[in-house]
Design a protein around this motif. Structure first.
Motif, PDB file in Angstrom:
ATOM      1  N   ILE A 169      16.230  11.895 -16.028  1.00 12.64           N
ATOM      2  CA  ILE A 169      16.792  12.786 -15.008  1.00 12.64           C
ATOM      3  C   ILE A 169      18.200  13.213 -15.387  1.00 12.64           C
ATOM      4  N   ARG A 170      19.022  12.259 -15.811  1.00 19.28           N
ATOM      5  CA  ARG A 170      20.397  12.578 -16.189  1.00 19.28           C
ATOM      6  C   ARG A 170      20.435  13.524 -17.393  1.00 19.28           C
ATOM      7  N   THR A 171      19.502  13.354 -18.309  1.00 19.35           N
ATOM      8  CA  THR A 171      19.436  14.238 -19.469  1.00 19.35           C
ATOM      9  C   THR A 171      19.037  15.649 -19.045  1.00 19.35           C
ATOM     10  N   ALA A 172      18.076  15.740 -18.115  1.00 16.36           N
ATOM     11  CA  ALA A 172      17.653  17.052 -17.610  1.00 16.36           C
ATOM     12  C   ALA A 172      18.785  17.761 -16.886  1.00 16.36           C
ATOM     13  N   LEU A 173      19.659  16.983 -16.239  1.00 18.74           N
ATOM     14  CA  LEU A 173      20.785  17.559 -15.502  1.00 18.74           C
ATOM     15  C   LEU A 173      22.008  17.785 -16.376  1.00 18.74           C
ATOM     16  N   LEU A 174      21.909  17.430 -17.652  1.00 19.14           N
ATOM     17  CA  LEU A 174      23.060  17.510 -18.546  1.00 19.14           C
ATOM     18  C   LEU A 174      23.682  18.903 -18.614  1.00 19.14           C
ATOM     19  N   LEU A 186      44.636  35.436 -11.313  1.00 19.55           N
ATOM     20  CA  LEU A 186      44.785  34.375 -12.318  1.00 19.55           C
ATOM     21  C   LEU A 186      43.429  33.800 -12.697  1.00 19.55           C
ATOM     22  N   PHE A 187      42.568  33.589 -11.687  1.00 14.05           N
ATOM     23  CA  PHE A 187      41.208  33.097 -11.951  1.00 14.05           C
ATOM     24  C   PHE A 187      40.452  34.067 -12.865  1.00 14.05           C
ATOM     25  N   GLN A 188      40.527  35.368 -12.540  1.00 16.94           N
ATOM     26  CA  GLN A 188      39.805  36.376 -13.317  1.00 16.94           C
ATOM     27  C   GLN A 188      40.354  36.457 -14.736  1.00 16.94           C
ATOM     28  N   LYS A 189      41.667  36.376 -14.877  1.00 19.10           N
ATOM     29  CA  LYS A 189      42.298  36.448 -16.192  1.00 19.10           C
ATOM     30  C   LYS A 189      41.830  35.327 -17.111  1.00 19.10           C
ATOM     31  N   ASN A 190      41.630  34.133 -16.538  1.00 18.44           N
ATOM     32  CA  ASN A 190      41.254  32.970 -17.328  1.00 18.44           C
ATOM     33  C   ASN A 190      39.758  32.652 -17.259  1.00 18.44           C
ATOM     34  N   GLY A 191      39.001  33.534 -16.575  1.00 18.87           N
ATOM     35  CA  GLY A 191      37.548  33.326 -16.487  1.00 18.87           C
ATOM     36  C   GLY A 191      37.171  32.095 -15.698  1.00 18.87           C
ATOM     37  N   VAL A 192      37.940  31.807 -14.660  1.00 25.94           N
ATOM     38  CA  VAL A 192      37.704  30.609 -13.852  1.00 25.94           C
ATOM     39  C   VAL A 192      37.008  30.989 -12.552  1.00 25.94           C
ATOM     40  N   ASN A 193      35.914  30.298 -12.254  1.00 29.50           N
ATOM     41  CA  ASN A 193      35.223  30.465 -10.971  1.00 29.50           C
ATOM     42  C   ASN A 193      35.433  29.198 -10.164  1.00 29.50           C
ATOM     43  N   PRO A 194      36.238  29.251  -9.078  1.00 38.35           N
ATOM     44  CA  PRO A 194      36.536  28.033  -8.320  1.00 38.35           C
ATOM     45  C   PRO A 194      35.316  27.367  -7.712  1.00 38.35           C
ATOM     46  N   LEU A 195      34.212  28.113  -7.572  1.00 40.28           N
ATOM     47  CA  LEU A 195      32.990  27.537  -7.004  1.00 40.28           C
ATOM     48  C   LEU A 195      32.054  26.985  -8.068  1.00 40.28           C
ATOM     49  N   ALA A 196      32.347  27.255  -9.336  1.00 38.66           N
ATOM     50  CA  ALA A 196      31.443  26.845 -10.407  1.00 38.66           C
ATOM     51  C   ALA A 196      31.331  25.333 -10.514  1.00 38.66           C
ATOM     52  N   GLY A 197      32.408  24.621 -10.174  1.00 38.19           N
ATOM     53  CA  GLY A 197      32.378  23.166 -10.260  1.00 38.19           C
ATOM     54  C   GLY A 197      31.588  22.521  -9.133  1.00 38.19           C
ATOM     55  N   CYS A 198      31.451  23.243  -8.013  1.00 32.04           N
ATOM     56  CA  CYS A 198      30.749  22.681  -6.857  1.00 32.04           C
ATOM     57  C   CYS A 198      29.247  22.927  -6.927  1.00 32.04           C
ATOM     58  N   LEU A 199      28.861  24.093  -7.476  1.00 36.23           N
ATOM     59  CA  LEU A 199      27.436  24.459  -7.488  1.00 36.23           C
ATOM     60  C   LEU A 199      26.559  23.426  -8.189  1.00 36.23           C
ATOM     61  N   PRO A 200      26.944  22.922  -9.381  1.00 37.97           N
ATOM     62  CA  PRO A 200      26.095  21.907 -10.017  1.00 37.97           C
ATOM     63  C   PRO A 200      25.906  20.663  -9.165  1.00 37.97           C
ATOM     64  N   ILE A 201      26.946  20.297  -8.417  1.00 36.67           N
ATOM     65  CA  ILE A 201      26.847  19.112  -7.560  1.00 36.67           C
ATOM     66  C   ILE A 201      25.777  19.305  -6.500  1.00 36.67           C
ATOM     67  N   PHE A 202      25.764  20.478  -5.866  1.00 39.74           N
ATOM     68  CA  PHE A 202      24.805  20.742  -4.796  1.00 39.74           C
ATOM     69  C   PHE A 202      23.388  20.861  -5.334  1.00 39.74           C
ATOM     70  N   ILE A 203      23.252  21.371  -6.565  1.00 31.67           N
ATOM     71  CA  ILE A 203      21.924  21.466  -7.165  1.00 31.67           C
ATOM     72  C   ILE A 203      21.385  20.081  -7.498  1.00 31.67           C
ATOM     73  N   GLN A 204      22.283  19.196  -7.953  1.00 27.71           N
ATOM     74  CA  GLN A 204      21.866  17.855  -8.350  1.00 27.71           C
ATOM     75  C   GLN A 204      21.529  16.958  -7.166  1.00 27.71           C
ATOM     76  N   MET A 205      22.163  17.171  -6.041  1.00 32.42           N
ATOM     77  CA  MET A 205      22.038  16.249  -4.910  1.00 32.42           C
ATOM     78  C   MET A 205      20.589  15.989  -4.490  1.00 32.42           C
ATOM     79  N   PRO A 206      19.754  17.036  -4.295  1.00 34.36           N
ATOM     80  CA  PRO A 206      18.365  16.746  -3.899  1.00 34.36           C
ATOM     81  C   PRO A 206      17.613  15.919  -4.935  1.00 34.36           C
ATOM     82  N   ILE A 207      17.898  16.168  -6.234  1.00 30.41           N
ATOM     83  CA  ILE A 207      17.205  15.435  -7.292  1.00 30.41           C
ATOM     84  C   ILE A 207      17.618  13.973  -7.289  1.00 30.41           C
ATOM     85  N   LEU A 208      18.918  13.729  -7.160  1.00 32.27           N
ATOM     86  CA  LEU A 208      19.409  12.353  -7.157  1.00 32.27           C
ATOM     87  C   LEU A 208      18.969  11.614  -5.893  1.00 32.27           C
TER      88      LEU A 208
END
Length: 252
Positions: free
Chosen positions: A70-75, A120-142
């Protein structure tokens, strides 16, 4: 910050509700009804029993193998989360400068702060929500593997190493707490404590919570936590550390 915390709590509560947490005391079988049971929990329970049968009814080894799979699939999601976290860390000095520049609390100043922050986010290609989305996707699996372990009756009566899988253990919870601390400590490496006080609090609170919960649940679940933590520690060492060195992120 309070609004963000409230949103996270509500999302966690929603996922737990949708995942059928009220069924945790009901054994999972092929006849279990509902989307959650049929497409999430039972397939993982079947996988646990399949690997256990391959290794002479060794359910401890089965838990380890399924956790690693599972952890490998979520890598890929975890890598995306690590990259997002690193990108946010890199622009922290510039964010602080903007906050100092627009420290006034009036509406116009705060609007300018938001505009320049987004620029500043756009200049550096940063999406402030990008770090949260993987967490929410993983939660049901875990949560599903958690249910599969707790609701697979075939695990009862089997032992692994020194502990019965269906009983509480008094050593494994401490290992779970220590590995949780190490995992979070590595995740925070290179980031000053003052940059995110909430993460510093979680660094110490999460291991305590995991240790307490591990004392309350069967050792099979504590084993799952330990293996998951060890996988995340290895992931951080072999993925995040080189990534930070390549960009000079480990320089102090």
């Amino acid at each position: 910050m309070r609004k963000k915390l409230l949103i996270v709590v509500m999302l966690v509560a929603l996922v737990m509700l949708l995942s059928g947490c009220n069924q945790i005391d009901q054994p999972i079988t092929q006849e279990s009804e509902g989307i959650w049971n049929s497409y999430f929990v039972y397939p993982l329970s079947w996988l646990l029993m399949y690997f256990a049968d391959l290794f002479n009814e060794n359910y401890g080894l089965a838990i380890i193998l399924v956790t690693v799979i599972i952890r490998t699939a979520l890598l890929p999601l975890n890598v995306k989360q690590l990259k997002s976290s690193k990108a946010m860390q890199d622009i922290q000095p510039e964010l602080k400068e903007l906050q100092k520049k627009y420290s006034s609390k009036d509406a116009n100043t705060q609007q300018k702060l938001q505009q320049e922050t987004m620029a500043l986010f756009q200049k550096n290609g940063v999406n402030p929500l990008a770090g949260c989305l993987p967490i929410f996707i993983q939660m049901p699996i875990l949560l599903a593997i958690y249910h599969a372990i707790m609701r697979t009756d075939a695990i009862d009566g089997h032992s692994f190493l020194w502990f019965p899988l269906d009983e509480k253990d008094f050593i494994l919870p401490f290992i779970a707490g220590i590995t949780t601390f190490l995992q979070q400590k590595l995740m925070m490496a290179g980031s000053p404590a003052s940059a995110n006080p909430q993460m510093t609090v979680m660094l110490y609170m999460m291991p305590i919570m995991i240790t307490v919960f591990a004392f309350m649940f069967p050792a099979a679940l504590a084993l799952y936590w330990v293996i998951g933590n060890l996988f995340m520690i290895a992931q951080t060492i072999f993925i995040r550390k080189p990534m930070m060195k390549d960009t000079g992120g480990d320089k102090k």
